[in-house]
Design a protein around this motif. Structure first.
Motif, mmCIF file in Angstrom:
data_model
loop_
_atom_site.group_PDB
_atom_site.id
_atom_site.type_symbol
_atom_site.label_atom_id
_atom_site.label_comp_id
_atom_site.label_asym_id
_atom_site.label_seq_id
_atom_site.Cartn_x
_atom_site.Cartn_y
_atom_site.Cartn_z
ATOM 1 N N VAL A 172 0.851 -1.165 -0.061
ATOM 2 C CA VAL A 172 -0.040 -0.120 0.162
ATOM 3 C C VAL A 172 1.029 1.366 0.091
ATOM 4 C CG1 VAL A 172 -2.024 -0.927 1.234
ATOM 5 C CG2 VAL A 172 -0.128 -0.165 2.661
ATOM 6 N N ARG A 173 0.510 2.271 -0.463
ATOM 7 C CA ARG A 173 1.166 3.521 -0.779
ATOM 8 C C ARG A 173 1.352 4.237 0.614
ATOM 9 N NH1 ARG A 173 4.233 5.529 -5.398
ATOM 10 N NH2 ARG A 173 3.243 4.403 -7.145
ATOM 11 N N LYS A 174 0.421 4.023 1.525
ATOM 12 C CA LYS A 174 0.368 4.842 2.795
ATOM 13 C C LYS A 174 0.416 3.815 3.933
ATOM 14 C CE LYS A 174 -1.713 8.693 0.443
ATOM 15 N NZ LYS A 174 -2.972 9.576 0.484
ATOM 16 N N GLY A 175 0.916 4.107 5.041
ATOM 17 C CA GLY A 175 1.031 3.293 6.051
ATOM 18 C C GLY A 175 1.120 1.976 6.130
ATOM 19 N N GLN A 176 2.119 1.633 5.278
ATOM 20 C CA GLN A 176 2.599 0.317 5.185
ATOM 21 C C GLN A 176 3.466 -0.031 6.547
ATOM 22 O OE1 GLN A 176 5.817 2.629 3.383
ATOM 23 N NE2 GLN A 176 3.631 2.527 2.735
ATOM 24 N N ASP A 177 4.095 0.827 7.173
ATOM 25 C CA ASP A 177 4.929 0.519 8.255
ATOM 26 C C ASP A 177 4.019 0.026 9.441
ATOM 27 O OD1 ASP A 177 4.052 3.099 8.307
ATOM 28 O OD2 ASP A 177 5.879 3.919 9.305
ATOM 29 N N THR A 178 3.199 0.933 9.846
ATOM 30 C CA THR A 178 2.125 0.498 10.948
ATOM 31 C C THR A 178 1.314 -0.885 10.581
ATOM 32 O OG1 THR A 178 1.835 2.620 11.680
ATOM 33 C CG2 THR A 178 0.232 1.257 12.237
ATOM 34 N N ALA A 179 1.088 -1.000 9.307
ATOM 35 C CA ALA A 179 0.549 -2.078 8.800
ATOM 36 C C ALA A 179 1.384 -3.508 9.189
ATOM 37 C CB ALA A 179 -0.241 -2.155 7.586
ATOM 38 N N TRP A 181 3.937 -3.542 11.292
ATOM 39 C CA TRP A 181 4.114 -3.936 12.911
ATOM 40 C C TRP A 181 2.942 -4.533 13.303
ATOM 41 C CZ3 TRP A 181 8.200 -2.433 10.878
ATOM 42 C CH2 TRP A 181 8.577 -1.225 10.772
ATOM 43 N N LEU A 182 1.736 -4.153 13.055
ATOM 44 C CA LEU A 182 0.535 -5.013 13.466
ATOM 45 C C LEU A 182 0.674 -6.357 13.036
ATOM 46 C CD1 LEU A 182 -2.170 -2.176 12.662
ATOM 47 C CD2 LEU A 182 -1.848 -3.210 14.830
ATOM 48 N N LYS A 183 1.107 -6.781 11.727
ATOM 49 C CA LYS A 183 1.096 -7.949 11.094
ATOM 50 C C LYS A 183 2.085 -8.763 11.951
ATOM 51 C CE LYS A 183 2.335 -10.594 7.135
ATOM 52 N NZ LYS A 183 2.684 -10.557 5.546
ATOM 53 N N ILE A 184 3.271 -8.424 12.310
ATOM 54 C CA ILE A 184 4.245 -9.076 13.597
ATOM 55 C C ILE A 184 3.703 -9.336 14.640
ATOM 56 C CG2 ILE A 184 6.263 -8.546 14.609
ATOM 57 C CD1 ILE A 184 7.512 -7.180 11.941
ATOM 58 N N LEU A 185 3.104 -8.277 15.332
ATOM 59 C CA LEU A 185 2.141 -8.289 16.350
ATOM 60 C C LEU A 185 1.145 -9.422 16.670
ATOM 61 C CD1 LEU A 185 2.572 -4.664 17.962
ATOM 62 C CD2 LEU A 185 4.210 -6.750 18.488
ATOM 63 N N ARG A 186 0.634 -9.859 15.634
ATOM 64 C CA ARG A 186 -0.412 -10.930 15.468
ATOM 65 C C ARG A 186 0.227 -12.342 16.024
ATOM 66 N NH1 ARG A 186 -1.956 -10.019 9.712
ATOM 67 N NH2 ARG A 186 -3.165 -7.946 9.801
#
Length: 250
Positions: A172-179, A181-186
């Motif tokens: 995604v063009r925007k917000g891929q970093d937070t996305a 971190w969320l994926k890792i924290l699952r």
């Protein structure tokens, strides 16, 4: 993977204004065991020349150019594909590190067997002057904690792939970093704060992150379209996100 080698990744697009400062802050690190991968997303300014000038003087600097302009997520993922290190660190092309950043973060992670850490930072203005010192952050964040408080700045993150495993950023063009971190924290319980100011995060008016309306839209998109949260849960976490953003005033 070379033992405790850090692979540092920077996506670059028309970044000539600050890029030299960013690269210099990396090369000034007291921790020397790193490779620095700069991925040029088809810049039309002098970014490539700046990178290659540094590469001629230091073989840890590696220049990679994408075939077409593809956005920061593709650039970072390209860097991840090239990375040889056990540790992954990111720094954006307008931010800077204090010179003990890598040394302190690698020591913190190896001593405590941590897979995912972030640090505190100073917020600086476009001209490099101090805007806000020592931005306060939570001591640790799990998945739901990060949904409530998107406090992890990309340029502060370090990940040990021996613990976390291989990972990629959503396209995604925007917000891929937070996305990411969320994926890792699952699947990994916490990201941990190294309670030290080791970064300078530049607040640039034209940058995506400095535009508060865009930040709100980006976060809402992450909740609804990337994390697929039901509306009532998205509204719940979004309320906490707004509150914490106001408290940080970043």
């Amino acid at each position: 993977m070379t033992k405790n080698l850090v692979s540092i990744i920077t996506p670059v697009y028309n970044a000539e204004k600050y890029l030299g400062e960013t690269i210099s802050s990396v090369l000034a690190q007291t921790y020397k065991n790193f490779e620095y991968i700069l991925v040029d997303d088809c810049s039309t300014d002098a970014s490539a020349k700046i990178i290659n000038n540094f590469a001629l003087k230091d073989n840890r600097v590696k220049y990679v150019k994408l075939e077409r302009n593809s956005g920061a997520a593709v650039a970072r993922n390209t860097g991840l594909e090239k990375a040889q290190g056990a540790f992954i660190a990111f720094i954006d092309s307008d931010d800077k590190w204090y010179n003990s950043k890598l040394e302190k973060q690698v020591k913190f992670m190896t001593k405590n067997t941590l897979g995912f850490t972030y640090t505190k930072f100073d917020l600086i203005n476009e001209d490099g002057s101090l805007k806000k010192a020592d931005v306060q952050l939570p001591k640790k964040l799990n998945y739901t904690g990060l949904l409530k408080n998107t406090a992890i700045a990309c340029s502060t993150v370090m990940i040990d792939k021996r613990i976390i495993g291989e990972f990629k950023m959503p396209l995604v063009r925007k917000g891929q970093d937070t996305a990411t971190w969320l994926k890792i924290l699952r699947s990994h319980e916490y990201a941990y704060l190294l309670d030290d100011v080791l970064n300078q995060y530049r607040s640039v008016p034209s940058s995506l992150s400095s535009n508060r309306i865009q930040a709100l839209k980006r976060t809402w998109n992450t909740y609804r379209n990337l994390e697929n949260l039901p509306l009532h849960k998205a509204l719940y976490y979004f309320g906490f996100y707004v509150m914490n953003a106001v408290l940080r005033r970043v």
